[in-house]
Write an enzyme that holds these catalytic residues in place. Structure first.
Site, PDB file in Angstrom:
ATOM      1  N   ARG A  65       5.098   4.054   1.869  1.00 29.09           N
ATOM      2  CA  ARG A  65       3.944   2.617   2.841  1.00 29.09           C
ATOM      3  C   ARG A  65       4.876   1.547   2.620  1.00 29.09           C
ATOM      4  O   ARG A  65       4.842   0.335   2.368  1.00 29.09           O
ATOM      5  CB  ARG A  65       2.798   2.705   1.858  1.00 29.09           C
ATOM      6  CG  ARG A  65       1.721   1.605   2.869  1.00 29.09           C
ATOM      7  CD  ARG A  65       0.856   1.187   1.877  1.00 29.09           C
ATOM      8  NE  ARG A  65      -0.308   0.655   2.271  1.00 29.09           N
ATOM      9  CZ  ARG A  65      -1.057  -0.293   1.807  1.00 29.09           C
ATOM     10  NH1 ARG A  65      -0.917  -0.339   0.614  1.00 29.09           N
ATOM     11  NH2 ARG A  65      -2.127  -0.793   2.319  1.00 29.09           N
ATOM     12  N   ASP A 126       1.113   1.145   7.831  1.00 26.49           N
ATOM     13  CA  ASP A 126       0.063   0.551   8.264  1.00 26.49           C
ATOM     14  C   ASP A 126      -0.121   0.610   9.429  1.00 26.49           C
ATOM     15  O   ASP A 126      -1.858   0.865   9.936  1.00 26.49           O
ATOM     16  CB  ASP A 126      -0.794   0.014   6.920  1.00 26.49           C
ATOM     17  CG  ASP A 126      -1.888   0.756   5.925  1.00 26.49           C
ATOM     18  OD1 ASP A 126      -1.726   1.805   5.883  1.00 26.49           O
ATOM     19  OD2 ASP A 126      -1.160   0.040   5.007  1.00 26.49           O
ATOM     20  N   HIS A 188     -13.078   2.687   5.960  1.00 29.33           N
ATOM     21  CA  HIS A 188     -11.602   2.418   4.224  1.00 29.33           C
ATOM     22  C   HIS A 188     -12.942   1.061   3.649  1.00 29.33           C
ATOM     23  O   HIS A 188     -12.036  -0.315   3.957  1.00 29.33           O
ATOM     24  CB  HIS A 188     -10.833   2.503   4.955  1.00 29.33           C
ATOM     25  CG  HIS A 188      -9.782   1.858   3.665  1.00 29.33           C
ATOM     26  ND1 HIS A 188      -9.058   2.924   3.155  1.00 29.33           N
ATOM     27  CD2 HIS A 188      -9.173   0.351   3.058  1.00 29.33           C
ATOM     28  CE1 HIS A 188      -7.931   2.404   2.441  1.00 29.33           C
ATOM     29  NE2 HIS A 188      -8.669   1.295   2.151  1.00 29.33           N
ATOM     30  N   ASP A 262     -15.215  -7.570  -7.195  1.00 26.73           N
ATOM     31  CA  ASP A 262     -16.281  -6.414  -7.128  1.00 26.73           C
ATOM     32  C   ASP A 262     -17.528  -6.013  -7.485  1.00 26.73           C
ATOM     33  O   ASP A 262     -18.283  -6.323  -8.332  1.00 26.73           O
ATOM     34  CB  ASP A 262     -15.934  -6.086  -9.341  1.00 26.73           C
ATOM     35  CG  ASP A 262     -15.879  -4.873  -9.879  1.00 26.73           C
ATOM     36  OD1 ASP A 262     -16.395  -4.135  -9.153  1.00 26.73           O
ATOM     37  OD2 ASP A 262     -15.053  -4.009 -10.498  1.00 26.73           O
ATOM     38  N   GLU A 313     -16.637   5.471  -1.315  1.00 24.76           N
ATOM     39  CA  GLU A 313     -16.189   6.609  -2.047  1.00 24.76           C
ATOM     40  C   GLU A 313     -17.317   6.375  -3.439  1.00 24.76           C
ATOM     41  O   GLU A 313     -18.225   7.889  -4.237  1.00 24.76           O
ATOM     42  CB  GLU A 313     -15.326   7.812  -2.624  1.00 24.76           C
ATOM     43  CG  GLU A 313     -13.885   7.536  -1.893  1.00 24.76           C
ATOM     44  CD  GLU A 313     -12.939   7.663  -2.153  1.00 24.76           C
ATOM     45  OE1 GLU A 313     -12.483   7.780  -3.142  1.00 24.76           O
ATOM     46  OE2 GLU A 313     -12.212   7.513  -1.625  1.00 24.76           O
TER      47      GLU A 313
END
Length: 373
Positions: A65, A126, A188, A262, A313
């Site tokens: 990547r 990317d 994303h 977070d 997710e």
């Protein structure tokens, strides 16, 4: 015949890798962070080499990547000396990530040098999936002399956006629907966050630009801010490095909340009544909805909104909130699709290798010309 793909996904302080079969099955996956003061090469040697040792002779190709491919690289590219030199030249566009990819390329070359045949190495970018951006979507309203220097919008997270796109398009094919008609917004949402507007499998708009700092609110990145604000900070005497730190390490959810980048902690503190956490969540949602609206406008409507990444997710509250806040979009199908950059890299390498083999001149015996081996 050995046909395993080793995928290397290295960040400035993190290591991810996977060993995948040609059918997508996983033989091994690993992930770890660098310890304080630990060198990336040392971590690769002490962590990945022992884990992959039993499989070393079965690896056919290695995919890396690479965050930024600039204008030169728009597809999976076989790595040779010339490609590696250009990747070094692109470091200023991704100073935290591209150097790590180059370290991984060098390390795997040394690690597989004694193998026969030596596995092919491929760079997957990317930025590549966004190479289909129309001129209007990729162009900043700058003078021509600046645009000619390559100051334009590139977009990022393309490997996972492409994975999401291919996953949803496969669903449409199975349902007997025409995939070329699919209007998809891929979201994303993780420590980094971006949206992509995808029409029939082609990206036509995205929220990130010249760098991964543009667009949505992220964990510690501010996302888009008024350029005039940056000029004011410069007039107040802040250096380039100080402004960069404010935008990249001290902004986003962390800067808004005064707590953390977070989202799990933000959610917990919202329930506890923390005003900074409440502000962080409100700004995050506002900018996300704003971006979704913009992507929907670029598409002329939207059929599927696919959430991916750590927040997308796992934050079920956000999923519920989006369903409620986007009820103005007729028949919107909101899906959750697990991120899989490693699987996408493996598929891109396999496709590129097949194309590469077809393009090679062949001798009268049907074998690849010995001069090219």
């Amino acid at each position: 015949m050995n046909d395993l793909t080793l995928v290397i996904n290295l960040g400035s302080s993190s290591l991810k890798a996977a060993l995948l079969e040609s059918n997508g099955g996983s033989l091994w996956r690993g992930e770890r962070n660098l310890a304080a003061g630990e060198e990336l090469e040392t971590a690769l040697e002490s962590w990945m080499a022992p884990a992959l040792g039993p499989h070393r002779n079965t690896i056919a190709r290695i995919g890396h990547r690479v965050v930024h491919g600039g204008e030169r690289f728009t597809a999976a590219t076989r790595i040779d000396a010339e490609v590696e030199q250009v990747l070094h030249q692109l470091i200023p566009l991704a100073p935290l990530h591209n150097p790590a990819a180059l370290i991984g390329i060098h390390w795997t070359r040394q690690w597989t040098r004694e193998l026969a045949p030596e596995p092919s190495q491929w760079a997957c970018f990317d930025t590549g999936f966004h190479s289909t951006l129309p001129e209007a979507a990729r162009t900043y309203a700058l003078a021509e002399q600046l645009r000619q220097k390559g100051f334009r919008r590139f977009g990022f997270h393309g490997l996972n956006h492409q994975h999401v796109s291919e996953t949803v398009m496969e669903q449409w094919c199975q349902q007997g629907r025409e995939p070329s008609q699919l209007r998809l917004i891929s979201a994303h949402l993780g420590a980094g966050a971006s949206l992509a507007a995808i029409s029939g499998g082609r990206c036509i708009d995205t929220t990130m630009g010249y760098t991964p700092m543009e667009g949505l609110v992220m964990a510690t990145r501010s996302g888009s801010v008024d350029p005039g604000l940056l000029l004011e900070l410069m007039r107040e005497g802040l250096t380039t490095s100080e402004i960069t730190a404010q935008l990249q390490q001290s902004g986003g959810l962390k800067g808004l909340s005064g707590l953390s980048g977070d989202m799990r902690e933000i959610r917990a503190q919202v329930l506890a009544g923390h005003s900074g956490a409440q502000l962080a969540l409100a700004v995050f949602r506002h900018r996300l909805l704003q971006g979704i609206g913009a992507m929907a406008a670029s598409l002329g409507g939207v059929d599927v909104l696919a959430l991916s990444g750590g927040i997308g997710e796992h934050d079920q509250a956000l999923q519920t909130e989006l369903k409620q806040m986007l009820d103005w979009i007729p028949a919107l199908d909101l899906q959750v699709i697990p991120a899989d950059e490693e699987g996408m890299i493996a598929r891109l390498c396999q496709r590129a290798e097949a194309d590469f083999a077809e393009d090679q001149p062949r001798s009268s015996s049907g074998d690849v010309d010995a001069a090219l081996i």
